[in-house]
Design an enzyme around this catalytic site. Structure first.
Site, short mmCIF file in Angstrom:
data_model
loop_
_atom_site.label_atom_id
_atom_site.label_comp_id
_atom_site.label_asym_id
_atom_site.label_seq_id
_atom_site.Cartn_x
_atom_site.Cartn_y
_atom_site.Cartn_z
CE1 TYR A 284 -9.16 -3.95 -7.22
CE2 TYR A 284 -10.12 -4.03 -4.98
CZ TYR A 284 -9.27 -3.34 -5.89
OH TYR A 284 -8.45 -2.33 -5.67
CG HIS B 174 -8.26 -1.76 -0.95
ND1 HIS B 174 -8.71 -0.69 -1.03
CD2 HIS B 174 -8.25 -2.23 -2.06
CE1 HIS B 174 -9.03 -0.33 -2.46
NE2 HIS B 174 -8.70 -1.50 -3.08
CD GLU C 287 -6.36 3.99 -2.35
OE1 GLU C 287 -6.04 3.06 -3.28
OE2 GLU C 287 -5.89 4.67 -1.70
CG ASP D 219 30.56 -0.83 -8.18
OD1 ASP D 219 30.08 -1.13 -9.21
OD2 ASP D 219 31.92 -0.66 -8.28
NE ARG E 127 -6.28 0.78 -6.59
CZ ARG E 127 -5.69 -0.35 -6.82
NH1 ARG E 127 -6.36 -1.27 -6.86
NH2 ARG E 127 -4.52 -0.29 -7.52
CG ASP F 279 -1.80 6.80 -4.56
OD1 ASP F 279 -1.95 6.01 -5.47
OD2 ASP F 279 -1.95 5.90 -3.07
CG HIS G 200 0.29 3.69 2.22
ND1 HIS G 200 -0.13 2.36 2.54
CD2 HIS G 200 -0.15 4.09 0.77
CE1 HIS G 200 -0.81 2.03 1.32
NE2 HIS G 200 -0.88 2.75 0.33
CG HIS H 27 0.25 -4.69 -3.13
ND1 HIS H 27 0.67 -5.06 -1.81
CD2 HIS H 27 -0.59 -3.61 -3.16
CE1 HIS H 27 0.03 -4.31 -1.07
NE2 HIS H 27 -0.59 -3.40 -1.83
CG HIS I 206 -3.39 5.83 1.88
ND1 HIS I 206 -2.33 6.80 1.41
CD2 HIS I 206 -3.73 5.02 0.84
CE1 HIS I 206 -2.54 6.51 0.02
NE2 HIS I 206 -3.16 5.44 -0.35
CG ASP J 269 -2.27 2.69 -7.67
OD1 ASP J 269 -1.98 3.87 -7.72
OD2 ASP J 269 -2.89 2.06 -6.63
CD GLU K 173 -5.19 5.98 -5.02
OE1 GLU K 173 -4.75 5.11 -5.78
OE2 GLU K 173 -4.58 5.99 -3.70
N1 GLY Z 1 -0.74 3.21 -4.99
C1 GLY Z 1 -0.80 2.63 -3.24
C2 GLY Z 1 -2.20 2.70 -2.93
O1 GLY Z 1 -3.11 3.21 -3.80
O2 GLY Z 1 -2.60 2.79 -1.84
MN MN Z 2 -3.56 4.97 -2.38
MN MN Z 3 -2.86 3.83 -5.46
#
Ligand code: GLY
Ligand code: MN
Ligand code: MN
Length: 434
Positions: A384, A346, A380, A37, A401, A267, A357, A239, A350, A256, A403
Site C-alpha cells: 500500500y 498486516h 495475502e 421488526d 493485494r 477469501d 478469520h 477495510h 490467517h 477482496d 490473496e
Molecule cells: N477479507 C478479510 C481478510 O482478507 O482477512
Molecule cells: Mn484474508
Molecule cells: Mn480477504
C-alpha cells in the site's frame, strides 16, 4: 449438509477431550434486530454449526458425557404452524432427534427448567466463557439454581473455556469440510473472474460489487464478509466497504471478496487495472506482490511454521521495495528494522474455515505453530503505497493485494482459489478476450 454421523463424531471427539464429570454447553447464534421488526440475515454460530449442522436460531446444544438417559441433547424451537406461516418451517423436536443424531431434543422454552438438573453431580462446566456476557450470567444462574434447589448434591465449581478444545478440532479440516471449502472457493473465484471481465472505465465500484454478488447469489451463497471493491487510493483503506465511488479510468481496483457454502468461507483478493492494461508502475508493484505471494505459498508445507509464510513474504516484498526505489539500504537492515511496514502493515494470512478469520492457535508455548496436513490458511501479501510527497510520483496511491486460500497437504500446497487469474499477464489476457 454433512451426514448426521459426521456431527455425531465431532461431538464425541469433543466430549473425549473434556475432563471427566463435565457438562458442555454450546448456544446457537441469536437473531439480531436491524431496526423495527426487521432482522439482520441470520448466521448460525460457527461452533454450534460445527457440532450440529443445525441452522435455526433459538437452539442450545448440551453434552453430558456418560449420562445414561442420553449424552447429546438439543434444545430447539417446537413446531408451531402459526409461526411457521410467517417465518418458515422449523425442524421441530421429532425431526431433530432423527435428523441431527442427538439422543434427545427438548423445547427451547424448557431450557431454564431442565438445565440445572443436567448439571447435577458434575464438577465442571465448559462453555465459551466471556464471549457473551448474557449467556455467561445465565450459566452461573443455572448453577446457582441447582445449588439452591438441591443442597445435598454436587454442583459444578469450575467454569472452563470451551474454545481451546473445540477450536483445535476445527483447525484441521475433514474431507467433508474441504469439499465445502472447495465449492466456496470455486464460486468465489468465478465471481472474481466475472467482475474482472466486466470491468471497464466508466463503471463504479458498486457495479463491480453487483457482479460479485450476482455470482454468489445465483449459487445460493451469502458473502462470507462484506466485500471490498476499492478503486484507486481507496485500496489504501484496509477495510474499505463503501464500494460506491466511480472507478478511476487509469487506476487499479482491489477486490477482496468471498462467499460461504454451508458456513465455510472463501477469501480472495485480486488487484487489476480498470482499463485492462497495467501502467509500468502498476505492473512493477503488482509483480513484487505476486512474487511475494508465490514464495509465501511455497512455504505452506507440513513441518514449516506459520510464521515462515509471513517472513518469506516480508523478505520478497522488501527486496522488491528496494528495487523499486521505495526503500534504501541493505535487505538485512530493512528487514531487521521492519521498514516494509510503511507499505505493508498486516500479516500475510490467517486460518480459514467456518470463520473467515478462523479459530485455532497460531503459537504453541510461545513458538510459531507447525503446519499440519488439512489446515487451511490464506496467503495475502500486499503493498500500500501512500500519496506522500517523499515517495516517487509514479507509485503514489497504488495499493495491491493478492490473496488465495491454501491447504496444507503432504507435499505441494493446494491452492483452492487458483482458477482466477492472479499474475499481471494472466489478468490482462483474461480482461482483453473478445
Ligand atoms: N477479507 C478479510 C481478510 O482478507 O482477512
Ligand atoms: Mn484474508
Ligand atoms: Mn480477504
Amino acid at each position: 449438509m454433512n451426514a448426521p454421523d459426521a456431527f455425531l463424531r465431532r461431538r464425541r471427539d469433543l466430549m473425549s477431550l473434556a475432563e471427566p464429570d463435565s457438562v458442555l454447553i454450546v448456544p446457537g447464534a441469536r437473531e439480531v434486530l436491524r431496526n423495527g421488526d426487521s432482522h439482520f440475515a441470520f448466521r448460525q454460530d460457527s461452533d454450534f454449526l460445527y457440532l450440529t449442522g443445525f441452522d435455526e436460531p433459538e437452539a442450545v446444544l448440551v453434552l453430558v458425557p456418560g449420562r445414561e438417559a442420553g449424552e447429546q441433547l438439543l434444545f430447539c424451537r417446537e413446531k408451531d404452524p402459526e409461526r411457521e406461516r410467517w417465518d418458515g418451517p422449523r425442524l421441530g423436536l421429532d425431526a431433530a432427534r432423527e435428523q441431527l443424531a442427538v439422543d434427545d431434543a427438548f423445547p427451547i422454552d424448557d431450557l431454564d427448567e431442565i438445565l440445572p438438573g443436567l448439571m447435577e453431580g458434575r464438577e465442571r462446566i465448559y462453555h465459551a466463557v466471556g464471549r457473551d456476557p448474557t449467556f455467561d450470567r445465565q450459566v452461573i444462574d443455572w448453577r446457582n439454581r441447582l445449588r439452591k434447589q438441591k443442597r445435598n448434591v454436587r454442583a459444578p465449581e469450575d467454569f472452563i473455556g470451551l474454545d481451546h478444545l473445540l477450536h483445535e478440532l476445527r483447525l484441521i479440516k475433514s474431507a467433508d469440510e474441504l469439499k465445502r471449502m472447495r465449492r466456496a472457493a470455486k464460486i468465489s473465484a468465478d465471481a472474481h473472474a466475472r467482475a474482472m471481465r466486466a470491468c471497464r472505465p466508466g463503471l463504479t465500484e458498486a457495479e463491480l460489487t453487483a457482479e460479485l454478488l450476482h455470482e454468489f447469489t445465483r449459487h445460493g451463497c451469502p458473502a462470507s464478509y462484506l466485500p471490498i471493491v476499492a478503486g484507486g487510493t481507496n485500496a489504501l483503506i484496509l477495510h474499505y466497504v463503501k464500494n460506491d465511488r466511480p472507478l478511476p479510468d487509469d487506476g487499479l481496483v482491489l477486490i477482496d471478496a468471498g462467499c460461504e457454502v454451508d458456513g465455510y468461507a472463501a477469501d480472495i483478493s485480486r488487484t487489476f487495472p480498470v482499463s485492462g492494461r497495467f501502467t509500468p508502475a502498476q505492473r512493477a508493484v503488482h509483480e513484487v506482490v505476486f512474487a511475494a505471494q508465490q514464495a509465501a505459498i511455497d512455504r505452506v508445507r507440513p513441518g514449516n511454521v506459520f510464521d515462515d509464510i509471513h517472513d518469506t513474504a516480508c523478505r520478497v516484498l522488501t527486496e522488491g521495495l528496494i528495487e523499486l526505489g521505495l526503500l534504501t539500504g541493505s535487505l538485512d537492515e530493512n528487514l531487521e528494522q521492519q521498514h516494509y511496514r510503511r507499505f505493508y502493515m498486516h500479516k500475510t494470512g490467517h486460518w480459514l474455515g467456518l470463520d473467515v478469520h478462523d479459530v485455532g492457535d497460531y503459537r504453541i508455548d510461545g513458538q510459531s505453530r507447525q503446519l499440519e496436513k488439512n489446515m487451511v490458511t490464506t496467503v495475502e501479501p500486499a503493498l500500500y503505497i501512500g500519496v506522500e510527497d517523499d515517495l516517487p510520483e509514479e507509485f503514489r496511491g497504488i495499493g495491491v493485494r493478492i490473496e488465495d486460500d491454501i491447504r496444507v497437504t503432504d507435499g505441494e500446497p493446494e491452492n483452492l482459489t487458483a482458477s482466477v487469474p492472479a499474475e499481471a499477464a494472466a489478468i490482462e489476457d483474461w480482461m482483453n478476450v473478445g
